[in-house]
Design a protein around this motif. Structure first.
Motif, short mmCIF file in Angstrom:
data_model
loop_
_atom_site.label_atom_id
_atom_site.label_comp_id
_atom_site.label_asym_id
_atom_site.label_seq_id
_atom_site.Cartn_x
_atom_site.Cartn_y
_atom_site.Cartn_z
N GLU A 1 16.20 8.24 -26.09
CA GLU A 1 15.26 9.36 -26.19
C GLU A 1 15.94 10.57 -26.84
O GLU A 1 15.36 11.23 -27.70
N ASN A 2 17.18 10.83 -26.46
CA ASN A 2 17.91 11.97 -27.01
C ASN A 2 18.14 11.83 -28.51
O ASN A 2 18.22 12.83 -29.22
N LYS B 1 6.46 14.16 -27.81
CA LYS B 1 7.84 14.14 -27.34
C LYS B 1 7.92 14.66 -25.91
O LYS B 1 6.97 15.22 -25.37
N THR B 2 9.08 14.52 -25.31
CA THR B 2 9.31 15.01 -23.96
C THR B 2 9.81 16.45 -23.99
O THR B 2 10.20 16.97 -25.06
N GLN C 1 13.34 16.43 -25.30
CA GLN C 1 13.41 16.31 -26.76
C GLN C 1 13.07 17.63 -27.44
O GLN C 1 13.69 17.99 -28.44
N ASN D 1 16.04 10.36 -30.51
CA ASN D 1 14.74 10.32 -31.17
C ASN D 1 14.15 11.72 -31.34
O ASN D 1 13.04 12.02 -30.90
N GLU E 1 18.02 4.43 -21.74
CA GLU E 1 16.73 4.90 -22.23
C GLU E 1 16.75 6.40 -22.54
O GLU E 1 16.11 6.85 -23.49
N ARG E 2 17.51 7.17 -21.78
CA ARG E 2 17.61 8.61 -22.08
C ARG E 2 18.47 8.85 -23.31
O ARG E 2 18.20 9.77 -24.09
#
Length: 164
Positions: free
Chosen positions: A118-119, A89-90, A93, A121, A114-115
């Motif tokens: 991501e948020n 993950k980032t 995240q 996920n 895309e963010r």
């Protein structure tokens, strides 16, 4: 707010930026205590005591600024990046998951699809106790976004009129 709630015209009563002493005062004196308290909550301002007070009174914490408004290099912070990488993950995240695991509702702001994806996920992993503590250790103990205790802040906020 209590009348609207009792009349069924509102499904919940919420407050914003009620620090522990103000929240306790309200909960001990209101007929209907608030269901939600939206406060600044992110790795650099963890507000652990505030969360304990909200839990004591059954008030759901909701984070505004869960990404610290981008401060402290949150998207590339070495601790968050390292922890995120352990789970594929980032850093962002990892920061969001940390708040979720503390029982905090998060509403991260983004205008990029895309963010936003991501948020969302962050539900397929769980941070270890050690990782939770490593993120909590980033806490500065105060906000660097706004000082709600300052008279100038009160004057500024009271200058915003949403109706006449």
């Amino acid at each position: 707010m209590e009348e609207l709630y009792e009349e069924g015209k509102s499904r919940a009563i919420g407050v914003c930026n009620f620090y522990p002493e103000r929240l306790a005062d309200l909960c001990l004196n209101a007929k209907i205590k608030p269901m939600v308290n939206q406060v600044e909550l992110h790795p650099f301002f963890a507000q652990t005591g505030a969360l304990e007070t909200m839990k004591e009174f059954g008030v759901q914490p909701e984070a505004w600024g869960p990404m610290a408004e981008g401060k402290h290099g949150i998207f590339s912070h070495p601790v968050l990046t390292e922890i995120g990488a352990k789970y594929g993950k980032t850093a962002a995240q990892a920061a969001l998951r940390w708040n979720v695991q503390r029982g905090v509702v998060i509403i991260p702001k983004s205008v990029h699809k895309e963010r936003m994806e991501e948020n969302l996920n962050i539900w397929d992993f769980r941070l270890s106790d050690e990782d939770m503590e490593a993120i909590r250790a980033l806490d500065l103990g105060h906000s660097e976004i706004i000082d709600h205790g300052a008279a100038d802040t009160a004057k500024f906020l009271n200058g915003w009129k949403i109706h006449e």
